[in-house]
Design a protein around this motif. Structure first.
Motif, PDB file in Angstrom:
ATOM      1  N   LEU A   1       3.680  58.635  51.527  1.00 29.35           N
ATOM      2  CA  LEU A   1       4.172  57.259  51.625  1.00 29.35           C
ATOM      3  C   LEU A   1       5.221  57.121  52.719  1.00 29.35           C
ATOM      4  N   VAL A   2       5.183  56.006  53.422  1.00 33.13           N
ATOM      5  CA  VAL A   2       6.314  55.638  54.267  1.00 33.13           C
ATOM      6  C   VAL A   2       6.736  54.238  53.844  1.00 33.13           C
ATOM      7  N   ALA A   3       8.023  53.986  53.889  1.00 36.51           N
ATOM      8  CA  ALA A   3       8.486  52.672  53.443  1.00 36.51           C
ATOM      9  C   ALA A   3       9.444  52.085  54.461  1.00 36.51           C
ATOM     10  N   ASP A   4       9.543  50.777  54.464  1.00 32.53           N
ATOM     11  CA  ASP A   4      10.473  50.086  55.358  1.00 32.53           C
ATOM     12  C   ASP A   4      11.438  49.243  54.526  1.00 32.53           C
ATOM     13  N   PHE A   5      12.714  49.590  54.616  1.00 31.91           N
ATOM     14  CA  PHE A   5      13.738  48.860  53.867  1.00 31.91           C
ATOM     15  C   PHE A   5      14.510  47.916  54.787  1.00 31.91           C
ATOM     16  N   GLY A   6      13.989  47.741  55.969  1.00 29.31           N
ATOM     17  CA  GLY A   6      14.686  46.915  56.947  1.00 29.31           C
ATOM     18  C   GLY A   6      15.037  47.729  58.173  1.00 29.31           C
ATOM     19  N   GLU A   7      14.957  49.066  58.027  1.00 32.30           N
ATOM     20  CA  GLU A   7      15.375  49.903  59.152  1.00 32.30           C
ATOM     21  C   GLU A   7      14.322  49.950  60.260  1.00 32.30           C
ATOM     22  N   SER A   8      13.097  49.510  59.974  1.00 32.15           N
ATOM     23  CA  SER A   8      12.089  49.410  61.025  1.00 32.15           C
ATOM     24  C   SER A   8      11.739  47.955  61.310  1.00 32.15           C
ATOM     25  N   ALA A   9      12.118  47.079  60.410  1.00 25.15           N
ATOM     26  CA  ALA A   9      11.719  45.674  60.527  1.00 25.15           C
ATOM     27  C   ALA A   9      12.289  45.040  61.795  1.00 25.15           C
ATOM     28  N   ILE A  10      11.521  44.098  62.329  1.00 26.07           N
ATOM     29  CA  ILE A  10      11.986  43.355  63.495  1.00 26.07           C
ATOM     30  C   ILE A  10      13.268  42.628  63.092  1.00 26.07           C
ATOM     31  N   GLY A  11      14.343  42.908  63.788  1.00 26.96           N
ATOM     32  CA  GLY A  11      15.627  42.286  63.439  1.00 26.96           C
ATOM     33  C   GLY A  11      16.479  43.138  62.508  1.00 26.96           C
ATOM     34  N   ARG A  12      15.859  44.200  61.943  1.00 30.70           N
ATOM     35  CA  ARG A  12      16.616  45.129  61.085  1.00 30.70           C
ATOM     36  C   ARG A  12      17.345  44.453  59.924  1.00 30.70           C
ATOM     37  N   VAL A  13      16.627  43.608  59.206  1.00 36.26           N
ATOM     38  CA  VAL A  13      17.232  42.945  58.054  1.00 36.26           C
ATOM     39  C   VAL A  13      16.596  43.486  56.776  1.00 36.26           C
ATOM     40  N   ALA A  14      17.415  43.768  55.781  1.00 34.59           N
ATOM     41  CA  ALA A  14      16.879  44.227  54.496  1.00 34.59           C
ATOM     42  C   ALA A  14      16.326  43.024  53.726  1.00 34.59           C
ATOM     43  N   PRO A  15      15.225  43.223  53.024  1.00 31.69           N
ATOM     44  CA  PRO A  15      14.616  42.111  52.282  1.00 31.69           C
ATOM     45  C   PRO A  15      15.349  41.842  50.974  1.00 31.69           C
ATOM     46  N   VAL A  16      16.137  40.802  50.923  1.00 35.15           N
ATOM     47  CA  VAL A  16      16.858  40.497  49.682  1.00 35.15           C
ATOM     48  C   VAL A  16      15.873  40.073  48.586  1.00 35.15           C
ATOM     49  N   ASP A  17      14.766  39.485  48.999  1.00 37.75           N
ATOM     50  CA  ASP A  17      13.826  38.966  47.990  1.00 37.75           C
ATOM     51  C   ASP A  17      13.042  40.058  47.259  1.00 37.75           C
ATOM     52  N   SER A  18      12.852  41.232  47.892  1.00 37.80           N
ATOM     53  CA  SER A  18      11.980  42.258  47.295  1.00 37.80           C
ATOM     54  C   SER A  18      12.390  42.653  45.877  1.00 37.80           C
TER      55      SER A  18
ATOM     56  N   MET B   1      15.174  47.418  47.479  1.00 34.83           N
ATOM     57  CA  MET B   1      13.737  47.686  47.348  1.00 34.83           C
ATOM     58  C   MET B   1      13.104  47.514  48.724  1.00 34.83           C
ATOM     59  N   PRO B   2      12.025  48.217  48.990  1.00 32.68           N
ATOM     60  CA  PRO B   2      11.440  48.086  50.331  1.00 32.68           C
ATOM     61  C   PRO B   2      10.827  46.712  50.592  1.00 32.68           C
ATOM     62  N   ALA B   3      10.779  46.355  51.870  1.00 26.83           N
ATOM     63  CA  ALA B   3      10.029  45.150  52.256  1.00 26.83           C
ATOM     64  C   ALA B   3       8.551  45.477  52.149  1.00 26.83           C
ATOM     65  N   SER B   4       8.218  46.708  52.582  1.00 23.63           N
ATOM     66  CA  SER B   4       6.809  47.098  52.591  1.00 23.63           C
ATOM     67  C   SER B   4       6.691  48.609  52.564  1.00 23.63           C
ATOM     68  N   PHE B   5       5.510  49.089  52.243  1.00 28.20           N
ATOM     69  CA  PHE B   5       5.248  50.523  52.346  1.00 28.20           C
ATOM     70  C   PHE B   5       3.821  50.742  52.797  1.00 28.20           C
TER      71      PHE B   5
ATOM     72  N   GLU C   1      16.808  57.559  50.014  1.00 28.44           N
ATOM     73  CA  GLU C   1      18.033  57.201  50.736  1.00 28.44           C
ATOM     74  C   GLU C   1      17.644  56.297  51.897  1.00 28.44           C
ATOM     75  N   LYS C   2      18.370  55.193  52.039  1.00 29.10           N
ATOM     76  CA  LYS C   2      18.007  54.199  53.042  1.00 29.10           C
ATOM     77  C   LYS C   2      19.120  54.077  54.072  1.00 29.10           C
ATOM     78  N   ARG C   3      18.758  54.213  55.328  1.00 29.18           N
ATOM     79  CA  ARG C   3      19.778  54.161  56.378  1.00 29.18           C
ATOM     80  C   ARG C   3      19.310  53.307  57.536  1.00 29.18           C
ATOM     81  N   VAL C   4      20.231  52.581  58.138  1.00 29.38           N
ATOM     82  CA  VAL C   4      19.975  51.963  59.430  1.00 29.38           C
ATOM     83  C   VAL C   4      20.982  52.601  60.370  1.00 29.38           C
ATOM     84  N   ASP C   5      20.483  53.335  61.318  1.00 25.17           N
ATOM     85  CA  ASP C   5      21.338  54.180  62.159  1.00 25.17           C
ATOM     86  C   ASP C   5      22.201  55.067  61.265  1.00 25.17           C
TER      87      ASP C   5
END
Ligand code: GLC
Length: 557
Positions: free
Chosen positions: A195-212, A178-182, A165-169
């Motif tokens: 495992l920990v993954a980042d779907f945009g909720e930790s990324a600088i700018g909080r943007v989900a990676p459309v390309d992943s 799909m995650p940007a990174s893990f 489950e992926k949440r931003v706030d």
């Protein structure tokens, strides 16, 4: 020893193989090299059987049978440089060593490569993670070297992460993201990995990676093409993973264009750079992922429905991109003379682009012969910047018609100094400066002019350029670019990017031992040595999507 043995075996099969390969790409001709040298070690019988199973099983890419079986390597030896008669460049061995050092393990299995292995850098940020987009060139290198396991594990691990489950706030993201990174966390005391993954909720700018998600689908196809193993793509899990990604981008809404509306920073350019709207990078990857998925989706009830939606979307998307994103001398001249404020279906200037908004540089930049897909098109806004990744993917996916693909290569040749300079390849051209930089990037100190995403030079793009060169029959361009990279990359410890108008300086904040710079170089080398590898990352023109004959006219289809 191994190499000699293999060469002996190859001689026996080469004459037979070359006949079967003539049907599709006669790629050896492009290289001016005797076919004998680019043969691989699998026996002909094995090859043709696998080709048949790929071609017949479900009509996977009926137009292409180019098959890259890869080899085995096992002992850390780059198979590609031992099994043919080319002199391996001394950098190749170093690159393989560095690539292997970046491998990340989860419970003993290799699952990816970290973004950068830069011990000297005090600031790790998230460069110690496995990025989906960064892993693509690593994956291709491993596939080309006959090591598909790490790719399979990566595909399955990321698929598993997609299920989180992926949440931003308090906001829940779509299931297919799909995650940007893990990252793999090793607990040395309990001896467990998690495992920990980042779907945009930790990324600088909080943007989900459309390309992943798009890269994931493209990589699944590359794996399937390379190994001949259809069973992975056919698993219910992979079929569902694809459908979830497609659900995100095929949904109907308020859109009036078939292109995909995106936030700034949703791709390789993952910071604010004025690419919001309909960025070429995403549109080209979208197109390629749709085509790749349609070749792998099962024709069961659910799959069929998606295939139908894909076909419709591809039809509209290719029309839109080839008509409105394409810019050449003629088209530029047409836009320059556009009338504005046209209403109704007879409008020529459909998006109401004001000719005064055309930047001065593009008039000088545009050669008489050549053209490219511009960065973005939306109401009253055309971003005329050149973006390398989008244009190369457009060639590889056959989003570009044959003529357009040739024109893109003509442009690269005509504007070599600007787009390649001393280090391949400019991510975007030109840089944005001063007031515009303030407004567009929000005063981003990392993206100052001619640095990083703002006109920096990224060695990773070398593999995309090389693939595009081979596809368009211009390997000599790739060779020139690789020669340039070889003068610096190892000496400079594989930087992430270079700065400056012609890419002479190691980037201001560039990481060293950046994995995709290393892998990108290896992939470029291996593809040039054995162009049949191109098949895993290239799609032939779909004869059903007829190329456009006319542009900038008021007719609609
Ligand atoms: C930077 C790049 C991004 C890449 C990441 C890891 O953030 O902009 O494209 O995936 O580094 O290398």
């Amino acid at each position: 020893m191994d190499g000699t043995k293999e060469m002996g075996g190859l001689r026996n099969v080469s004459s037979v193989c070359s006949i079967s390969e003539m049907d599709d790409f006669d790629l050896s001709r492009l290289l001016n090299k005797p076919k004998l040298n680019i043969e691989r070690q699998r026996s002909f019988d094995e090859r043709s059987l696998s080709e048949l199973s790929i071609g017949l099983a479900r009509g996977l890419d009926t137009y292409e049978t180019t098959y890259s079986p890869g080899g085995r390597s096992g002992f850390g030896t780059p198979a590609s440089s031992t099994r043919n008669s080319f002199e391996p460049h001394p950098m190749v061995a170093d690159a393989w060593e560095a690539l292997r050092r970046s491998t990340v393990y989860f419970r003993g299995q290799p699952v990816g490569t970290i973004a950068a292995y830069d011990h000297a850098s005090e600031e790790v940020l998230n460069y110690d993670q496995v990025f989906v987009r960064d892993f693509v060139p690593s994956a291709l290198a491993f596939l080309m070297n006959g090591e598909p396991d790490i790719v399979k594990h990566f595909l399955l691990k990321t698929l598993y992460l997609q299920g989180w489950e992926k949440r931003v706030d308090r906001f829940k993201l779509g299931d297919g993201v799909m995650p940007a990174s893990f990252k793999v966390l090793h607990d040395p005391i309990r001896k467990t990995d998690s495992l920990v993954a980042d779907f945009g909720e930790s990324a600088i700018g909080r943007v989900a990676p459309v390309d992943s998600g798009f890269w994931w689908i493209i990589l699944l196809r590359a794996y399937t093409k390379s190994t001949g193993d259809l069973s992975l793509a056919e698993t219910p899990e992979c079929q569902k993973g694809m459908r979830l990604i497609l659900t995100l981008c095929l949904s109907e809404g308020f859109d009036t264009f078939p292109t995909l509306l995106c936030a700034d920073g949703c791709s390789m350019i993952d910071r604010r750079m004025g690419i919001y709207g309909y960025p070429i990078e995403i549109q080209a990857l979208f197109f390629m992922a749709l085509r790749s998925a349609s070749s792998m989706l099962k024709h069961d009830e659910e799959g069929k429905e998606f295939i139908e939606r894909i076909v419709k979307r591809l039809h509209a998307l290719s029309y839109h991109m080839r008509s409105y994103f394409w810019l050449d001398f003629q088209q530029l001249n047409d836009i320059y003379r556009y009338k504005t404020e046209e209403y109704s279906h007879t409008a020529v200037n459909k998006f109401n682009v004001i000719p005064d908004s055309i930047p001065d540089w593009v008039f000088d930049f545009m050669p008489t012969r050549g053209g490219y897909f511009i960065g973005n098109v939306s109401p009253a806004r055309m971003d005329f910047r050149w973006f390398a990744l989008g244009n190369c993917i457009a060639i590889l996916s056959s989003l570009a018609t044959h003529e357009q693909a040739m024109a893109i290569m003509d442009l690269i040749e005509a504007r070599w100094e600007e787009l390649v300079g001393e280090m391949p390849l400019k991510i975007a051209y030109p840089a944005i400066e001063s007031h515009e930089w303030r407004i567009v990037t929000g005063c981003d100190p990392k993206n100052t002019r001619w640095s990083y995403h703002n006109g920096g030079s990224w060695p990773v793009l070398l593999w995309l350029l090389t693939a595009a060169c081979i596809k368009t029959g211009r390997p000599q361009i790739a060779r020139k670019a690789i020669d340039l990279a070889e003068t610096r990359l190892l000496k400079d410890s594989w930087p992430e990017y270079y700065d400056g108008k012609i890419g002479r300086y190691i980037g201001k904040q560039a990481r060293k031992y950046q994995t995709w710079s290393i892998a990108g170089y290896l992939v470029a080398k291996m593809m040039l040595e054995d162009p049949s590898h191109l098949g895993m990352i290239s799609l032939e023109e779909d004869r059903q999507m007829k190329p456009m004959l006319k542009r900038s006219s008021s007719w609609t289809c």
